[in-house]
Design an enzyme around this catalytic site. Structure first.
Site, mmCIF file in Angstrom:
data_model
loop_
_atom_site.group_PDB
_atom_site.id
_atom_site.type_symbol
_atom_site.label_atom_id
_atom_site.label_comp_id
_atom_site.label_asym_id
_atom_site.label_seq_id
_atom_site.Cartn_x
_atom_site.Cartn_y
_atom_site.Cartn_z
ATOM 1 N N ILE A 65 -73.657 12.071 -1.298
ATOM 2 C CA ILE A 65 -73.013 10.715 -1.165
ATOM 3 C C ILE A 65 -74.157 9.390 -0.831
ATOM 4 C CG2 ILE A 65 -71.284 9.005 0.036
ATOM 5 C CD1 ILE A 65 -70.000 11.176 -1.925
ATOM 6 N N ASP A 104 -80.127 11.414 1.513
ATOM 7 C CA ASP A 104 -80.409 11.095 -0.105
ATOM 8 C C ASP A 104 -81.302 9.832 -0.242
ATOM 9 O OD1 ASP A 104 -79.320 13.273 -1.490
ATOM 10 O OD2 ASP A 104 -77.589 12.730 -0.764
ATOM 11 N N HIS A 130 -79.188 4.492 9.848
ATOM 12 C CA HIS A 130 -77.920 3.958 9.752
ATOM 13 C C HIS A 130 -76.837 4.944 10.586
ATOM 14 C CE1 HIS A 130 -78.227 6.069 5.974
ATOM 15 N NE2 HIS A 130 -77.130 6.564 6.164
ATOM 16 N N LEU A 173 -85.059 2.645 4.892
ATOM 17 C CA LEU A 173 -84.948 3.965 4.240
ATOM 18 C C LEU A 173 -86.294 4.438 4.019
ATOM 19 C CD1 LEU A 173 -81.543 4.129 2.474
ATOM 20 C CD2 LEU A 173 -81.997 5.048 4.734
ATOM 21 N N HIS A 192 -69.055 6.284 4.427
ATOM 22 C CA HIS A 192 -70.582 6.023 4.528
ATOM 23 C C HIS A 192 -71.011 4.862 5.513
ATOM 24 C CE1 HIS A 192 -74.856 5.409 3.796
ATOM 25 N NE2 HIS A 192 -74.695 4.334 3.834
ATOM 26 N N HIS A 195 -71.778 3.226 10.741
ATOM 27 C CA HIS A 195 -71.680 4.024 9.567
ATOM 28 C C HIS A 195 -71.435 5.501 10.418
ATOM 29 C CE1 HIS A 195 -74.426 1.487 8.546
ATOM 30 N NE2 HIS A 195 -74.392 1.780 7.066
ATOM 31 N N ARG A 210 -115.275 -9.133 0.790
ATOM 32 C CA ARG A 210 -116.068 -8.081 -0.221
ATOM 33 C C ARG A 210 -117.640 -8.839 -0.019
ATOM 34 N NH1 ARG A 210 -117.244 -8.238 -6.166
ATOM 35 N NH2 ARG A 210 -117.958 -6.091 -6.402
ATOM 36 N N PHE A 258 -103.009 -5.060 -1.355
ATOM 37 C CA PHE A 258 -102.240 -3.668 -1.462
ATOM 38 C C PHE A 258 -101.487 -3.413 0.055
ATOM 39 C CE2 PHE A 258 -104.785 -3.587 -5.180
ATOM 40 C CZ PHE A 258 -104.149 -4.056 -6.066
ATOM 41 N N GLU A 280 -100.403 3.489 -0.041
ATOM 42 C CA GLU A 280 -100.329 2.405 1.068
ATOM 43 C C GLU A 280 -99.204 2.223 1.942
ATOM 44 O OE1 GLU A 280 -100.678 2.032 -2.427
ATOM 45 O OE2 GLU A 280 -102.864 1.623 -2.631
ATOM 46 N N HIS A 307 -105.549 -8.461 -8.152
ATOM 47 C CA HIS A 307 -106.063 -7.942 -6.961
ATOM 48 C C HIS A 307 -106.424 -8.844 -5.919
ATOM 49 C CE1 HIS A 307 -106.504 -4.328 -9.249
ATOM 50 N NE2 HIS A 307 -106.941 -3.602 -8.679
#
Lengths: 711, 711
Positions: A217, A185, A96, A146, A291, A56, A554, A471, A445, A507
């Site tokens: 871009i 971005d 990148h 990202l 890019h 890139h 639990r 989670f 999380e 859950h």
């Protein structure tokens, strides 16, 4: 090519839109050598991506100016010692664009040669396709996916503030480094970065300065097709200081003024919106074409000509550029020297803190800390493993001062907070201190896991934090990078199965244990009782380069007869031995005691002898000598696995598998266990079927394999 | 208890802070029966959570007023036909407050009895711990995992706008429903909701109206400990219309005015910040104590007394409340009747569109659509499966008009856009239309998956969308809910292995296939060539209640000799048969052709006969008759699996496994394959070891098992 020269109109700082006061520091004029350095970075990125035929170039070409100003005017670092504790941190969240970072590291004199640049994206090089922290000196965190780097930077900044709160004393500003982060971005769109930005704003992280590459871009072309929000307004809503530099391609003075301004805003994190031209200098500049693809040969030549370089040469660095950057590096080395002297002086006045700090930086835990781990006798009460985890934290937090805990808004459920814990908060809120060791991550999380990666990378803390096991999946992107970048972080993952009961299938994890067991370099612990919980913490804390997920219940669990920390740290051990057994039952966590009851029932009702193995951690068991593993799972006896979750993966350790390859159910947990037959009867039935199925067949241990895996 | 009565000062709409014009509709005064209805909802939530000794009374008690106003004054629905296509949609993103929704559904006359309410959170009830779409009439989407419902609502609103753009004609406003969504602080903190909000703002979804329960409480107590951002300012930055109702506990007129105002803002989604008191009426109101725990017995009684109910009785509904709500339900049924008549008239003027719509709503694909699926001969060129996927989309998009595609900013890499596709965009941007069938999701993988769940739930479209396989992990929370809520969504997951080459370990999935294979009700397809890719689409499109992940290559793949759509839709089939084989090689995707080459090499170099099985989808193979499965993996022949990813899970189908239980490498992909020995030689070596290891042992097919799993 008007964009290649400085704008004619306007003074040096006319393009900075200010939200706060600007500092008084004089901005020195930039000269030709600065331009030369910037263009050298650009051309190195062009050459390396062209040679690799991959990569890139666009972001490095657009962000070379800000990199130059930041690295050469602001950042304190010593390339000869990338581990200096108070160095400024730099994170390239838009990973990148890593040729930008590799070029800088090379030019400033890190252990990254021109040959390394020439080997960009080649097998076993120090310059892989995205920056990897463990392979390349000067890379703080592994980025590319990202949004992650941005959240890592928040973690690094939290760690700095926490270290300052803990160690700084009058006259000893030991920790005052900045954390700088570039993001694009793509990062700005990712939820993980949004979560982290909200958290950073709440925490008023004044030493965090980020630069948003507003080049308009992304891969699909103009960001206007998907991303028309007002990014700066959003960051203001998070409580950040914002600045806009309109001409990030040329206006070095404005860039410098903006960074200086942000440094002076000490009660907020800052973001500089830097409007740049992606692929600056290329024929395709300002388009998606630069890019993610190398420039064509003629375009490479064109760029070189434009910048006054010989179009026929590649990987050229003018000596002036080396000289300029090596001078800055030498200044950084001198600053480290000063800091080391300050640290020595600190030893004389603050001996305990000094020794603690030096020990922490060495990565060693305090001598004998493990003696604080709680142990249990079979006669001790049944306790939920989330409570057993709390008991560990209660016992060890004093002896391991670098341990910082937290939760994604489930403190009372995850039991992650020791009684006298102090929250990490800006003191002005009146609910915590900078030196606090408990982080309120909010319901975030993914950011929590990514922030922990940053915390761990800083070097002065070991982060642990809680959410429901289900989670941790929200954080999969960050957990993967914990493993890849080899950091020691601990996920306290409670409510680990259908045993959570009424909250129901939304859950109740089914696939989660399998998912993270399949992730390389990640320990998934599912302890069955108190001693195993202590063992899980022992391994999580002593494995310096491996993240851990502790899957905790639990519901209450009885203390096992034969569990010890020493056995459990082998990953699997014989919990109930029996000569001449017809079957081995292997299980984890809350199902081990049910399997033991099943063994009793098999004996009493069917005259069948069963052994029981508790296997709290696959990854650790895998690492044992084969001889030991065969003692646990010997030849000649069929093995039945029992776990209230997906059976996938259990085939590796068993001949037959009893699990749950469907979603769970909402009801009081004992009823859910009965519905799915995780009872002594349900196990016995399947044990008998297993024995019957293997009758008359030679049974080899699943440990015996035809060949070794590549590791 | 001043909070229980209306504020003395200020007119009915004085508490609305307006950002836009307020509509002119007269607001009718509220009366005692409204208060009675609101308190009935509150007390049903108190009773059900108390009886279950589990659940979340706080949110229902705080949000009963807005629910009453919304459901009884605004929402169009027919409880006798929860599937009416143009009904208003309601999503409870803070799904833990589901007793609110269950109470409303019961009171308005959905098929949810008082006994169902009494069975809240009990085994196999229609009222599980969090709302599940497939089990309970009137529940649109499955919520509870925070942030998901909000993003689902964005999907439902996109689908409405797309349906309106596609089917509405002058005089035929067939699709004009609103999507309403409640969400709390937890959802507001989650990244998935942030991503979806940014997307919704960009898309100007005027029919989306959300209500943010600003009660200041989350599980850790006061949200001020972690969440001090300006939420409304953030939503304004996203391009949303915002309103604040200061007294959400009492000021019904202000609530009504706010919703009416939002309805009139047609070019932006709206959010109403509704400041409420969690657990309104409880002794613990306004504290975390009412969030996730039932009220104590005396508190239950106190609430009832306070609201004028008999403290000794439970599950009581005053007849006036039923009457009021049943009247509204009857009005909804009448509106459906009108709509049905409109639809009939539409048939006469717009026959084609009418028939298309009716077919779509029936869930049936167009007759004979599958004839459009491309097929390939062995002599056809080698093509990357991402390109093969593009070829499928190119062929079928005309015959399946309900198919909508998209990408998380990787359009050119995922190959998800057919040539003449029109983007779904507000027409004023000039880059698309409301009827567009291509969604630009931005770099927002988690929201993309959650939005797809909403799109699929609407009923008029089938969503497919692309990202790299590695980044489907970012969306794990939403993919899990696709599977649990049984929706047909298609993930086009390209760059599916180390075969992506230079991008390196940060982008190369290892654990990902295993992760999603372990997820119940999720098809993971990894096609090896063109016919298998067509088969994957065939199954993904015809499996109405199962999401699919199509793992596709970046690199070219040859067309196999024996592949057909008919074989591949069985999940696994014999790709190379051979009598008297010494070993079966089972593989997927890009490794199948290498395994076939290995079989050739084994024969030529070692005189060893090998069969090859291609297994593009475990889940589908599992569902085949045992007889067929034993033909594919017969007794007597050891099986070696080959896949360039974690071996975990392959033990189910093979005796020995060749895979990659470590992270990959950044380099041109052929070098990466060689490094890890995914070559004919590397496979042959392991095949020989496998044969040797099983020599003299009786070999049973892995299909033969001691007992069946619970499904």
């Amino acid at each position: 090519m008007a964009r290649l020269v400085k704008p004619a109109a306007g003074g040096p700082r006319s393009n900075v839109l200010r939200n706060g006061d600007v500092g008084d520091a004089a901005i020195m004029p930039y000269s030709e050598v600065d331009t030369l350095a910037i263009n050298t970075i650009r051309i190195l990125a062009v050459d390396a991506t062209f040679k690799a035929n991959s990569g890139h170039p666009g972001a490095p070409m657009g962000m070379a100016p800000v990199s130059h100003v930041l690295f050469n005017k602001f950042m304190n670092f010593n390339p000869k010692n990338p581990d200096w504790a108070n160095r400024d941190r730099f994170v390239l969240s838009n990973g990148h664009g890593c040729m930008l970072q590799y070029a800088l590291l090379h030019l400033f004199g890190y252990d990254l040669s021109m040959d390394d640049l020439k080997n960009f994206r080649q097998l076993d090089s120090k310059t892989p396709g995205h920056p990897e922290a463990h392979d390349t000196p000067g890379i703080e965190v592994t980025t590319g996916p990202l949004g992650q780097g941005f959240a890592n930077a928040v973690g690094l900044a939290i760690a700095q503030a926490q270290a300052a709160g803990t160690f700084n004393k009058p006259g000893y500003d030991l920790f005052n480094n900045y954390t700088y982060c570039f993001f694009g971005d793509g990062c700005a769109m990712e939820g993980v970065a949004s979560e982290a930005a909200s958290m950073a704003g709440h925490l008023k992280l004044g030493n965090l300065i980020t630069i948003y590459d507003d080049n308009g871009i992304s891969i699909d072309g103009d960001t206007k097709c998907a991303f028309t929000e007002d990014v700066m307004k959003r960051y203001e809503a998070y409580g950040w200081h914002t600045v806009h530099v309109k001409d990030g391609d040329n206006d070095l003075e404005a860039i410098e003024a903006a960074i200086r301004e942000c440094q002076q805003v000490i009660d907020k994190p800052s973001v500089i919106k830097l409007t740049t031209t992606i692929g600056f200098g290329s024929k395709l500049q300002g388009t998606g074409g630069v890019h993610g693809n190398p420039l064509k040969a003629d375009d490479c030549q064109g760029v070189k000509s434009l910048f006054g370089f010989n179009p026929e040469e590649s990987f050229v660095v003018p000596q002036q550029v080396y000289d300029l950057y090596h001078q800055h590096a030498a200044e950084g080395a001198a600053k480290e020297q000063e800091w080391n002297q300050l640290l020595q002086k600190y030893a004389s006045e603050h001996k305990a803190e000094h020794d603690d700090l030096v020990r922490r930086l060495s990565g060693k835990l305090p001598e004998g800390w493990e003696k604080s781990l709680p142990t249990y006798k079979p006669s001790d009460a049944a306790i939920a493993s989330r409570k057993l985890s709390e008991a560990v934290l209660e016992k060890i937090h004093d002896v391991i001062p670098e341990l910082v805990s937290g939760s994604a808004d489930l403190t009372g459920s995850n039991n992650t907070r020791w009684k006298n814990a102090v929250d990490f908060q800006p003191p002005e809120y009146g609910i915590g201190e900078w030196s606090g060791r408990y982080l309120r991550y909010g319901v975030r999380e993914h950011a929590m896991a990514a922030v922990m990666n940053g915390l761990a990378a800083y070097g002065t803390v070991i982060p642990a934090s809680g959410t429901f096991l289900n989670f941790v999946s929200y954080a999969a992107g960050a957990v993967r990078l914990s493993a890849l970048s080899r950091v020691r972080v601990i996920h306290v993952a409670t409510h680990d199965s259908i045993g959570l009961g009424e909250d129901g299938p939304t859950h109740q994890p089914i696939e989660t244990l399998t998912h993270f067991r399949a992730l390389p370099n990640c320990m998934v612990w599912r302890p069955a009782d108190g001693n195993e919980t202590s063992a899980a913490y022992y391994m999580a804390l002593t494995s310096k380069h491996t993240p851990s997920i502790l899957a905790l219940t639990r519901q209450n669990l009885p203390q096992l007869e034969n569990s010890t920390i020493e056995s459990a740290i082998k990953g699997a051990y014989v919990a109930v031995d029996a000569p001449n057994a017809a079957v081995t039952l292997i299980s984890t966590g809350s199902e081990v005691s049910i399997a033991i009851d099943a063994a009793t029932s098999l004996k009493e009702k069917h005259g069948v002898v069963a052994r029981v193995v508790s296997a709290p951690c696959f990854e650790v068991f895998d690492a044992q000598p084969k001889e030991y593993k065969l003692q646990v799972l010997p030849d000649g006896i069929p093995v039945l696995s029992i776990e209230a979750a997906s059976t996938m993966g259990w085939e590796r350790y068993s001949h037959e598998q009893f699990g749950l390859n469907r979603f769970g159910a909402s009801a009081p947990y004992k009823q859910v266990y009965e519905k799915f037959e995780f009872t002594p009867e349900g196990i016995s039935k399947r044990a008998l079927a297993t024995i019957d199925f293997y009758k008359g067949h030679s049974v080899r241990s699943p440990i015996n394999r035809a060949f070794q895996q590549i590791l």
